[in-house]
Design an enzyme around this catalytic site. Sequence first.
Site, short mmCIF file in Angstrom:
data_model
loop_
_atom_site.label_atom_id
_atom_site.label_comp_id
_atom_site.label_asym_id
_atom_site.label_seq_id
_atom_site.Cartn_x
_atom_site.Cartn_y
_atom_site.Cartn_z
CG ASN A 48 0.81 1.10 5.21
OD1 ASN A 48 0.61 1.35 5.83
ND2 ASN A 48 0.80 1.34 3.69
CE1 TYR B 222 -9.02 0.13 8.87
CE2 TYR B 222 -9.30 0.94 11.18
CZ TYR B 222 -8.38 1.08 10.11
OH TYR B 222 -7.30 1.87 9.98
N GLY C 201 0.76 -1.16 -0.11
CA GLY C 201 0.10 0.08 0.04
C GLY C 201 0.92 1.21 -0.07
CB ILE D 213 -2.07 9.30 10.09
CG1 ILE D 213 -1.65 8.56 11.51
CG2 ILE D 213 -1.08 9.69 9.28
CD1 ILE D 213 -1.17 8.95 12.44
CE LYS E 137 -5.74 -1.37 10.01
NZ LYS E 137 -4.74 -1.55 9.08
P1 NAP Z 1 -4.31 5.40 2.18
O1 NAP Z 1 -3.62 6.78 2.03
O2 NAP Z 1 -5.55 5.18 1.64
O3 NAP Z 1 -3.07 4.27 1.72
C1 NAP Z 1 -3.34 2.79 1.68
C2 NAP Z 1 -2.92 2.30 0.21
O4 NAP Z 1 -3.19 1.07 0.24
C3 NAP Z 1 -3.88 2.87 -1.06
O5 NAP Z 1 -2.63 3.39 -1.94
C4 NAP Z 1 -4.60 1.81 -1.36
O6 NAP Z 1 -4.95 1.68 -2.49
C5 NAP Z 1 -3.74 0.62 -1.08
N1 NAP Z 1 -4.56 -0.54 -0.87
C6 NAP Z 1 -5.50 -0.60 -0.61
N2 NAP Z 1 -6.10 -2.05 -0.90
C7 NAP Z 1 -4.97 -2.78 -1.17
C8 NAP Z 1 -4.84 -3.88 -1.65
N3 NAP Z 1 -5.90 -5.10 -1.55
N4 NAP Z 1 -3.58 -4.40 -2.04
C9 NAP Z 1 -2.53 -3.64 -1.99
N5 NAP Z 1 -2.82 -2.32 -1.63
C10 NAP Z 1 -3.87 -1.94 -1.38
O7 NAP Z 1 -4.47 4.88 3.73
P2 NAP Z 1 -3.18 5.41 4.94
O8 NAP Z 1 -3.94 6.21 5.66
O9 NAP Z 1 -1.90 5.74 4.32
O10 NAP Z 1 -3.50 3.96 5.66
C11 NAP Z 1 -2.25 2.96 5.63
C12 NAP Z 1 -2.67 1.88 6.73
O11 NAP Z 1 -2.58 2.73 7.85
C13 NAP Z 1 -3.70 1.31 6.57
O12 NAP Z 1 -3.68 -0.26 6.98
C14 NAP Z 1 -4.71 1.90 7.65
O13 NAP Z 1 -5.75 1.10 7.84
C15 NAP Z 1 -3.79 2.28 8.51
N6 NAP Z 1 -4.19 3.21 9.42
C16 NAP Z 1 -4.60 4.51 9.17
C17 NAP Z 1 -4.72 5.85 9.87
C18 NAP Z 1 -5.23 7.03 9.29
O14 NAP Z 1 -5.56 7.83 10.00
N7 NAP Z 1 -4.80 7.43 8.18
C19 NAP Z 1 -4.76 5.34 11.03
C20 NAP Z 1 -4.55 4.06 11.80
C21 NAP Z 1 -4.22 2.93 10.83
P3 NAP Z 1 -6.61 2.28 -3.11
O15 NAP Z 1 -6.27 3.86 -2.69
O16 NAP Z 1 -6.49 1.93 -4.49
O17 NAP Z 1 -7.50 1.52 -1.98
#
Ligand code: NAP
Length: 246
Positions: A89, A154, A12, A187, A158
């Site tokens: 991730n 979700y 990701g 984030i 997690k």
């Molecule tokens: P993001 O900006 O949406 O980045 C996630 C990336 O993963 C996107 O490019 C997405 O592509 C890709 N992805 C989705 N499904 C996938 C798959 N099946 N195989 C490969 N890649 C895939 O999100 P982020 O906020 O950076 O989140 C990253 C991680 O941190 C996630 O696991 C999220 O649950 C966790 N997290 C985030 C937050 C927050 O507040 N942002 C808080 C706690 C935990 P698409 O956009 O095309 O789906």
Amino acid sequence: MSLQGKTALVTGAGSGIGRATALALAGQGVAVAVNDVDLERAQVTAKEVSSRGVRAVAARADVSSPDEVTAMIDEARKELNQIDILVNNAGIEHVVPFAQMAYEDWRRMLGIHVDGAFNCARGVVEGMVAARWGRIVNMASVAAFMGPDLQVHYATAKAALVGFTKSLAREVAPFGVTVNAIAPGLIDTPMARSFSPRFVDKMLELTPVGRLGQPEDIAYTALFLVAEEASFITGQVISPNGGHWV
Ligand code: NAP
């Protein structure tokens, strides 16, 4: 910190936290396989990684698919030889009342977060054990502990990653492989921008530091966990959350 010459697979990594982590690793001399389900986005990050003077490969795969992950890891190995560091991730968010949650919603959430971590770790762990060195970091969330509204799937996914982290950590510890989880607070990424302003305001109220986290806050937590010097830290969940303990 001596990571020069190591290799990583970050899933990701076309966006948000994954992208920032790939770039932070590159800044330490780590060659990176940049995974995303969206090839173009993976290619953009891979270009940014290689502009830091390390090898990069854009590696498209849906991490929930065992076959796609196997093919991706085979490709990445051709370029990078061994994978020393895995950052699980890739993730999605989805908000829906439990009474309206379809089985497909549930499966998709667990498929990407939990099966995704399984598929990738399963693909690289034997190489790490054979090399007597490896680092696995799983991206959990404060959601595992706080149980946010309308995100049963979700929060479940997690929380599953926390158990996955602790159990796998114990098994591979004797072979120089550590497994840890990061549980970020809110984030500022494209994912967070899709949350309702009400939810974001509520999270900010619960965050004494008084700001959203930045992707780099999490990337540097990952760097800390994968460092050579962190070899005594395993099976842990570290939560960079601005004081929003749960
Ligand atoms: P993001 O900006 O949406 O980045 C996630 C990336 O993963 C996107 O490019 C997405 O592509 C890709 N992805 C989705 N499904 C996938 C798959 N099946 N195989 C490969 N890649 C895939 O999100 P982020 O906020 O950076 O989140 C990253 C991680 O941190 C996630 O696991 C999220 O649950 C966790 N997290 C985030 C937050 C927050 O507040 N942002 C808080 C706690 C935990 P698409 O956009 O095309 O789906």
